[in-house]
Design an enzyme around this catalytic site. Structure first.
Site, mmCIF file in Angstrom:
data_model
loop_
_atom_site.group_PDB
_atom_site.id
_atom_site.type_symbol
_atom_site.label_atom_id
_atom_site.label_comp_id
_atom_site.label_asym_id
_atom_site.label_seq_id
_atom_site.Cartn_x
_atom_site.Cartn_y
_atom_site.Cartn_z
ATOM 1 N N HIS A 1 -2.688 5.612 7.750
ATOM 2 C CA HIS A 1 -1.624 6.142 8.612
ATOM 3 C C HIS A 1 -0.867 5.025 9.218
ATOM 4 C CE1 HIS A 1 -3.507 5.151 12.617
ATOM 5 N NE2 HIS A 1 -4.444 4.828 11.673
ATOM 6 N N CYS B 1 5.900 8.998 10.113
ATOM 7 C CA CYS B 1 4.443 8.999 9.411
ATOM 8 C C CYS B 1 4.412 10.293 8.347
ATOM 9 C CB CYS B 1 3.544 9.447 10.434
ATOM 10 S SG CYS B 1 3.699 10.570 11.536
ATOM 11 N N HIS C 1 1.018 14.194 13.920
ATOM 12 C CA HIS C 1 0.744 12.789 13.310
ATOM 13 C C HIS C 1 0.111 13.138 11.831
ATOM 14 C CE1 HIS C 1 0.034 8.613 12.798
ATOM 15 N NE2 HIS C 1 -1.060 8.567 12.771
#
Length: 148
Positions: free
Chosen positions: A31, A110, A19
């Protein structure tokens, strides 16, 4: 860890994937998160978002995004692309907070998101590794079975 600086990319090591977040200030990051995910700080790069085409841009404490996972500062594309000036990175990043964005595991995840904020270029090396892995494991399309 050495402390992150504003505009640094944070790579978070989850089971089976990474991530990504961008450090803003005071132990806080921006994020992508799944819009309906109930847990505070949960990342969009979860199994739920694989089946969704939207994500929300969240401002969260780094600790809340980590969920006990390890992390590192990873500005690995600095050698390939010139980072934008820090004030521009932060301005672009803050402008995105709470917006709903298109999410695609292949074209807009992401990692694409944070690289676009830092460099102005949406890139994902995770996706490149995935495709390369499939390419190496799959029979090339031009290989046809020959008649016997």
């Amino acid at each position: 860890h050495s402390p992150p600086r504003p505009g640094d990319l944070i790579e978070i090591f989850r089971i089976g994937y990474e991530h990504w977040a961008i450090y803003v200030e005071d132990d806080c990051v921006v994020h992508l998160a799944a819009p309906s995910f109930p847990r505070r700080g949960a990342g969009a790069c979860t199994i739920t978002s694989v089946f969704s085409n939207r994500a929300v841009v969240k401002y969260s404490r780094l600790e809340d995004v980590l969920h006990g996972c390890s992390w590192k500062i990873n500005n690995k594309l600095d050698g390939t692309y010139l980072p934008l000036p820090v004030d521009q990175i932060l301005q672009r990043t803050r402008k995105m907070i709470n917006k709903i964005v298109q999410y695609s595991l292949i074209e807009g995840n992401c990692e694409h998101f944070v690289n676009d904020l830092r460099y102005g270029v949406p890139r994902s090396q995770q996706v490149r590794r995935l495709w390369l892995g499939q390419w190496l494991l799959a029979e090339p399309p031009w290989v046809l079975s020959s008649p016997r």
